[in-house]
Design a protein around this motif. Structure first.
Motif, short mmCIF file in Angstrom:
data_model
loop_
_atom_site.label_atom_id
_atom_site.label_comp_id
_atom_site.label_asym_id
_atom_site.label_seq_id
_atom_site.Cartn_x
_atom_site.Cartn_y
_atom_site.Cartn_z
N ALA A 1 0.83 -1.20 0.00
CA ALA A 1 0.00 0.00 0.00
C ALA A 1 0.86 1.25 0.00
O ALA A 1 1.91 1.29 0.67
CB ALA A 1 -0.91 0.01 1.23
N TRP A 2 0.43 2.25 -0.78
CA TRP A 2 0.95 3.60 -0.64
C TRP A 2 0.00 4.29 0.34
O TRP A 2 -1.20 4.34 0.12
CB TRP A 2 0.94 4.33 -1.97
N VAL A 3 0.54 4.82 1.41
CA VAL A 3 -0.33 5.36 2.45
C VAL A 3 0.32 6.58 3.10
O VAL A 3 1.54 6.66 3.23
CB VAL A 3 -0.62 4.26 3.52
N ARG A 4 -0.52 7.54 3.50
CA ARG A 4 -0.01 8.69 4.22
C ARG A 4 0.51 8.22 5.58
O ARG A 4 -0.13 7.41 6.26
CB ARG A 4 -1.12 9.72 4.44
N PRO A 5 1.67 8.67 5.99
CA PRO A 5 2.22 8.23 7.28
C PRO A 5 1.25 8.40 8.45
O PRO A 5 1.13 7.51 9.29
CB PRO A 5 3.46 9.11 7.45
N ALA A 6 0.54 9.53 8.50
CA ALA A 6 -0.39 9.75 9.60
C ALA A 6 -1.52 8.73 9.58
O ALA A 6 -1.94 8.24 10.63
CB ALA A 6 -0.96 11.17 9.52
N GLU A 7 -2.01 8.38 8.39
CA GLU A 7 -3.08 7.40 8.28
C GLU A 7 -2.60 6.01 8.71
O GLU A 7 -3.31 5.30 9.43
CB GLU A 7 -3.60 7.34 6.85
N ALA A 8 -1.40 5.63 8.27
CA ALA A 8 -0.86 4.33 8.65
C ALA A 8 -0.66 4.25 10.16
O ALA A 8 -0.97 3.22 10.79
CB ALA A 8 0.45 4.09 7.91
N ALA A 9 -0.14 5.32 10.74
CA ALA A 9 0.07 5.33 12.18
C ALA A 9 -1.25 5.21 12.94
O ALA A 9 -1.35 4.50 13.94
CB ALA A 9 0.81 6.62 12.59
N GLU A 10 -2.27 5.89 12.44
CA GLU A 10 -3.58 5.83 13.09
C GLU A 10 -4.17 4.43 12.99
O GLU A 10 -4.79 3.94 13.95
CB GLU A 10 -4.52 6.86 12.47
N ARG A 11 -4.00 3.79 11.85
CA ARG A 11 -4.49 2.41 11.70
C ARG A 11 -3.80 1.48 12.70
O ARG A 11 -4.42 0.56 13.24
CB ARG A 11 -4.26 1.92 10.27
N ALA A 12 -2.53 1.72 12.93
CA ALA A 12 -1.81 0.90 13.90
C ALA A 12 -2.32 1.15 15.32
O ALA A 12 -2.55 0.22 16.09
CB ALA A 12 -0.31 1.18 13.81
N ARG A 13 -2.48 2.41 15.66
CA ARG A 13 -2.96 2.74 17.00
C ARG A 13 -4.37 2.20 17.26
O ARG A 13 -4.71 1.86 18.39
CB ARG A 13 -2.94 4.26 17.20
N ALA A 14 -5.17 2.13 16.19
CA ALA A 14 -6.55 1.63 16.32
C ALA A 14 -6.61 0.11 16.31
O ALA A 14 -7.68 -0.47 16.48
CB ALA A 14 -7.40 2.19 15.18
N GLY A 15 -5.48 -0.55 16.08
CA GLY A 15 -5.46 -2.00 16.05
C GLY A 15 -5.82 -2.60 14.72
O GLY A 15 -5.96 -3.82 14.60
N TRP B 1 -3.96 -2.28 11.82
CA TRP B 1 -2.73 -2.78 11.20
C TRP B 1 -1.73 -3.09 12.31
O TRP B 1 -1.47 -2.24 13.17
CB TRP B 1 -2.11 -1.73 10.27
N PHE B 2 -1.17 -4.28 12.28
CA PHE B 2 -0.14 -4.65 13.24
C PHE B 2 1.20 -4.08 12.79
O PHE B 2 1.61 -4.26 11.64
CB PHE B 2 -0.06 -6.17 13.37
N MET B 3 1.88 -3.39 13.70
CA MET B 3 3.20 -2.84 13.41
C MET B 3 4.10 -2.99 14.63
O MET B 3 3.64 -2.91 15.76
CB MET B 3 3.13 -1.34 13.07
N LEU B 4 5.38 -3.18 14.37
CA LEU B 4 6.36 -3.15 15.44
C LEU B 4 6.64 -1.69 15.82
O LEU B 4 6.45 -0.78 15.00
CB LEU B 4 7.64 -3.84 14.99
N PRO B 5 7.07 -1.45 17.06
CA PRO B 5 7.31 -0.07 17.51
C PRO B 5 8.17 0.78 16.59
O PRO B 5 7.86 1.96 16.38
CB PRO B 5 7.94 -0.27 18.89
N PRO B 6 9.28 0.26 16.01
CA PRO B 6 10.09 1.12 15.14
C PRO B 6 9.33 1.64 13.93
O PRO B 6 9.53 2.78 13.51
CB PRO B 6 11.25 0.21 14.72
N THR B 7 8.46 0.79 13.37
CA THR B 7 7.69 1.21 12.20
C THR B 7 6.72 2.32 12.57
O THR B 7 6.62 3.33 11.86
CB THR B 7 6.91 0.01 11.62
N LEU B 8 6.00 2.14 13.67
CA LEU B 8 5.04 3.15 14.09
C LEU B 8 5.74 4.46 14.45
O LEU B 8 5.28 5.54 14.08
CB LEU B 8 4.24 2.64 15.28
N ALA B 9 6.86 4.37 15.14
CA ALA B 9 7.59 5.59 15.51
C ALA B 9 8.07 6.33 14.26
O ALA B 9 7.98 7.56 14.19
CB ALA B 9 8.78 5.24 16.40
#
Length: 287
Positions: free
Chosen positions: A213-227, A229-237
């Motif tokens: 996926a091409w995704v806006r960083p803020a959108e991807a981060a929000e998806r991770a925080r909402a559960g 999309w699963f992400m490891l901490p370095p990716t989310l940071a």
């Protein structure tokens, strides 16, 4: 894998308590961390603005199955070949940025470019030090990609055969993360950022990913925080940091002070936790 916790980190499964205690008292030796490189490929989208290219790892992967990640992987010892054509900052400059010796720095930059090509077909190289290849699709490119994957062809050999120059000037250093000692597979990973070369297309050509996926960083981060999309901490940071920028040019112009970040396991009130570095903990959801 993790549940939210009201501490500066993430609660681990209770069955990991004995392992955490072993790591802490020295009775369990952590697995060695392999050097690796990760590249956040970015583009400016006409309607959506700054976007990052992400892959979802297949569920069968031994490390981070189902996680959304950036292209990247382990260093191949042959990545350090000194005779490949190179343009841009010298390995010594990359070594200064990433606190690595010149040989390792060369390996990291080459691994970054090689792994990105292997997983996405994006190639940060060109016929000269001022140009970049405009299309990497086709059977001949796929044959080279497969040869790189099975290690029958070194990255230096690939560039030499095609008469290409590695463009280290298209990359920028971004971060440095080490996998926690509690993990059975560990990586000492340098993060790079790069703009998508004009004329090229990124697509999933990796058996390690089942979605891209091409995704806006803020959108991807929000998806991770909402559960979602699963992400490891370095990716989310990393995504949270990139969300502060509006353009690829802005990201590439950013001044970065690279500090090693390594989450560590602790026993808190009798429960095992993964404690995140203070610099990045605020990016992760808390309980």
């Amino acid at each position: 894998m993790f549940s939210r916790a009201p501490v500066n980190g993430l609660k681990l499964p209770a069955e990991l308590r004995e392992q955490v205690e072993g790591i802490l008292d020295g009775s369990v030796q952590p697995a060695p961390a392999r050097h690796a490189a990760t590249v956040v490929v970015l583009r400016d989208h006409e309607r959506h603005g700054l976007q990052a290219f992400m892959l979802r790892r297949v569920a069968s992967m031994a490390f981070a199955p189902g996680a959304y990640v950036f292209p990247g992987g382990s260093v191949d010892p042959r990545d350090g070949e000194a005779d490949l054509a190179w343009s841009g900052p010298a390995p010594s400059e990359w070594g200064t940025a990433f606190n690595a010796d010149e040989t390792l720095a060369r390996e990291l930059v080459c691994a970054a470019v090689r792994e990105t090509f292997e997983e996405t077909l994006v190639l940060l190289a060109g016929p000269t030090g001022e140009t970049v290849v405009d299309d990497t699709r086709g059977e001949d490119w796929e044959a080279d990609r497969q040869a790189l994957l099975d290690r029958s062809l070194s990255f230096g050999g690939f560039l030499d055969r095609r008469g290409l120059v590695l463009r280290s000037d298209l990359l920028r250093p971004w971060a440095h993360w080490v996998t926690p000692a509690i993990e059975p597979k560990r990586y000492d990973t340098r993060f790079f950022v790069a703009g998508m070369p004009e004329g090229q297309r990124a697509r999933d050509v990796s058996t390690e990913a089942d979605r891209v996926a091409w995704v806006r960083p803020a959108e991807a981060a929000e998806r991770a925080r909402a559960g979602e999309w699963f992400m490891l901490p370095p990716t989310l940071a990393t995504l949270a940091e990139l969300a502060e920028f509006e353009t690829v040019a802005g990201v590439l112009a950013a001044s970065r002070d690279i500090v090693v970040q390594e989450p560590h396991a602790e026993i808190i009130d009798g429960e095992p936790y993964l404690v995140l570095p203070e610099e990045s903990a605020h990016h992760y959801p808390r309980g």
